[in-house]
Design an enzyme around this catalytic site. Sequence first.
Site, PDB file in Angstrom:
ATOM      1  CG  ASP A  49       2.364  -3.596 -11.850  1.00  0.00           C
ATOM      2  OD1 ASP A  49       1.463  -2.437 -11.834  1.00  0.00           O
ATOM      3  OD2 ASP A  49       3.156  -3.436 -11.056  1.00  0.00           O
TER       4      ASP A  49
ATOM      5  CG  HIS B 245       0.392  -4.285  -8.713  1.00  0.00           C
ATOM      6  ND1 HIS B 245       1.680  -3.765  -8.794  1.00  0.00           N
ATOM      7  CD2 HIS B 245       0.132  -4.228  -7.315  1.00  0.00           C
ATOM      8  CE1 HIS B 245       1.898  -3.240  -7.638  1.00  0.00           C
ATOM      9  NE2 HIS B 245       1.239  -3.743  -6.755  1.00  0.00           N
TER      10      HIS B 245
ATOM     11  CB  SER C 265       2.501  -3.601  -4.114  1.00  0.00           C
ATOM     12  OG  SER C 265       2.340  -2.058  -4.518  1.00  0.00           O
ATOM     13  CE1 TYR C 266       6.518   1.884   0.544  1.00  0.00           C
ATOM     14  CE2 TYR C 266       5.869   0.704   2.566  1.00  0.00           C
ATOM     15  CZ  TYR C 266       6.643   1.938   1.914  1.00  0.00           C
ATOM     16  OH  TYR C 266       7.535   2.798   2.464  1.00  0.00           O
TER      17      TYR C 266
ATOM     18  N   GLY D 211       0.849  -1.093  -0.027  1.00  0.00           N
ATOM     19  CA  GLY D 211      -0.054  -0.082   0.099  1.00  0.00           C
ATOM     20  C   GLY D 211       0.862   1.526  -0.065  1.00  0.00           C
TER      21      GLY D 211
END
Length: 973
Positions: free
Chosen positions: A403, A455, A183-184, A87
Amino acid sequence: MGHSLLSMLCLLVSLFLYSCLCAPLEDQGTDKITYLPGQPGNVEFNQYSGYVTVNQQAGRALFYWLVEAPTSRRPESRPLVLWLNGGPGCSSVAYGAAEEIGPFRIRPDGKTLYTNPDAWNKLANLLFLESPAGVGFSYSNTSSDLYTAGDQRTAEDAYTFLVNWFERFPQYKFRDFYIAGESYAGHYVPQLSQIVYQKNKGIKNPVINFKGFLVGNAVTDDYHDYVGTFEYWWTHGLISDSTYQTLRLTCDFVSSTHPSVECQKALKLAELEQGNIDPYSIFTQPCNNTAALRHNLRGHYPWMSRAYDPCTERYSKVYFNRPEVQKALHANVTGIPYPWETCSNTVGDDSYWADSPLSMLPIYKELIAAGLRIWVYREACLQQVVLIKIDDFGFIYSSGDTDSVVPVTATRYSIDALKLPTIINWYPWYDNGKVGGWSQVYRGLTFVTVTGAGHETPKPEIQNSRPAKPDFSLATMHVKTSPRSLLHLLNFAALLLSTAAATNHGHLEEQRRDKIIKLHGQPPNVSFSQFSGYITVDPLAGRALFYWLIEAPKTSKPKSKPLVLWLNGGPGCSSVAYGASEEVGPFRVRPDGKTLYLNPYAWNKVANLLFLDSPAGVGFSYSNTSSDTYTVGDKRTAKDAYTFLVNWFERFPQYKHRPFYIAGESYAGHYIPELSRVIARRNKGVKNPVINFTGFLLGNPLIDDYHDNVGTHEYWWNHGLISDSTYEDLKKFCPNNTFLFPRSECNSALETAYSEFGDINPYNIYSSPCNEISTLRQGNDECVVLYTRRYMNRPEVQKALHANITGISHPWVTCSSVIRRNWSDSPKSMLPIFKELIKAGIRIWVFSGDTDAILPLTATRYSINALKLQTNISWYAWYDDHHQVGGWSQVYKGLTYVTVRGAGHEVEMTKLVNLYSLIVFPTARLRIKNEHQKSSGLFNQLAFLAYDATISLLFSLIIEHRAWNLLVGILFH
């Protein structure tokens, strides 16, 4: 006395054993999920969920969900995998568990579940953690915690969670343990891994038996991630040249979590230019108010084998906010007054996130130096989960290559910055005989890409099979541009520019001889006239070119329609084989090679189509001078094509002075400008020329050798098709080579690149190449060229076409390898011709399918930029009839460029999904979605149409989602 002491000792031992064994079991029993509302009946695994306190004083507790392996697969023998979403501020329950690797999927009703056949718990025990506090069901009794979260506390709390969780589930102590995320979580995973590693240091048999980690599409290093992301956006046609330069200028050296004001402005501009796409999977339809909410939605790209339902997040919000679901999960014990969210806007707000290191690379170096042995779980072919040993000492990175949020290019730059030795160089891995992606094994790290994935990347099994070398010669180069892509353009051109047709009765006899009575196997409902035959272009040499004229249907008044000449490239490829039979012509050949069916998107609905096999020696065209086949080149091709037109207009004088366009693709990027220049020069000063040349359109064209080479090789690397070392060789040896005949060093680099490609279809990198198991799917058939070859070699077909009158001794072929090998002259650049024609006022349109790797959009963008044209309307997204981004466009002074999203060198290779019959005014079909689109150019396009009230669609057009509605707006720039 002794008996009493013994009894007391036994009591103490019993109490100790109870506290060690029974208390954790009691806690587990409290957390056990008996039944989830709406779950299917065939659940054969245990689930647990609840809270683990990580800070007693602040009242911080993290929510977990443990999904064990099925009892039939002996979960006690399976390792434990912790999954983290990023996030920052997003829930692992919402994404990892409910959308990706968990055992269940949520139906659109938000009430019922169905089994995920590719769940990772088939071979592992999965532990999903919502982190930090304030995310999902995790909470803190100290409200300020929500506004002060950051990387450091997130990692520390996650480690405390693990320590306490293992006390609650002691059966998992010493079990092989992995951490995975995306992701994060590219920050969360290595930071937590570092703490676990450091705490375990020196311990022979640690409780947390950490083996390694996997990260997908991971935020890794702000500088390299920014550089790679912006480069990916530009090379995928998502942003303008100017925005790309602004991003590089303002964002390269700033934090991705806390960008500068200037960088934020540039990012906002890029977002506007990208339009309403799903940036997490750029070829998937985004979920919006008009999206159909149905299970297994594949957007408008069914060939995207790894497409996903973009509306799943909606279903999760409904399901996890149901009181009975929260009760079953032992969740929301504090009774939060606001709804459960997939991502917390408070926790994830850039202004609140306290600390975010610019780079994870130092942690990677530390952990790689520690020599952690890595075993990785991944989904295999979306069918089963397998445990594979990637490398004795290596972390694994994975990237879905569609992505655009944390793209493959960003990850490649970040990994390259580690400067790791290569163990196994870039190679394709295969999924049931098809390329599933590419991989490179470094010392300490393995990188894998997944073709067609976004993603949230499915992770197929790597197989070390060696691909056969593909044939990427330009002799096989062809493009099947969307037959509907110019229907609107040609219709409006006809209405605006139509003139009275001239008729010359003296040539009716020649036309009568060339008229096609009936083609073998044609359908019965043919309502248009066809002519085919030969036009001599050099009587002395005996050179004659074969043509096929297909007029507009009688019901649409063919005399009022313009004439379009279609040329295919190669050099050496037949316009009858590709343009007529696969692309814009009225017929398609069935797999039997005997019968035809109608193409509902044929361009002859709004234009008269003239297909030309050129030069002599291509298709049915011939020369009686055998040396002609070995001495042909650009110059003679243009000269013969012009002679053909002059003589053809004499045979068909009714087309004299009619609005005339030239269209084509690929190496016709040479043919068309060169022929256009000849016509423009001959027409100069003529008030009412016989060849009433108006403009031309080029698809995925070869324009300029230098820029096309640079752009093509850059596209390959940015799409993960080739290795770093091969890319460097291509940049070193190829830019100043000719595109057709590269020198030995460049050719060697190209051969290496082709081997690294594997067995993909380079004309559309996300579609399957034609092979024995290919099946006919109307509008999505890679094998149609084989059917055409069978059909055109039938004697009865050649007789009906008045073709092969010289009785050639060899079979008819779609492309002539002899012509290709002996091509004598090919100028390095068409740019001088473009400049001359633009100055003369000739309209030019250029378009690119953005999944073509042969002559990709990056190559065309570089070539167009070299013209240094003034921009009239900057880069903007155009929309189709489903309010989805169909591609992007930029209008220059004298030239319009358009990209088609999700289309390859053969744009029409997409199965029809939604069909509409429309009889509307064009302005009603130009969608103005919001004020941003008005400012970015779409509103301006309506002004170009408004001056002529006669412009309207008078025909019924069956249109698929990717129709080029916007082209009608950019035609009269």
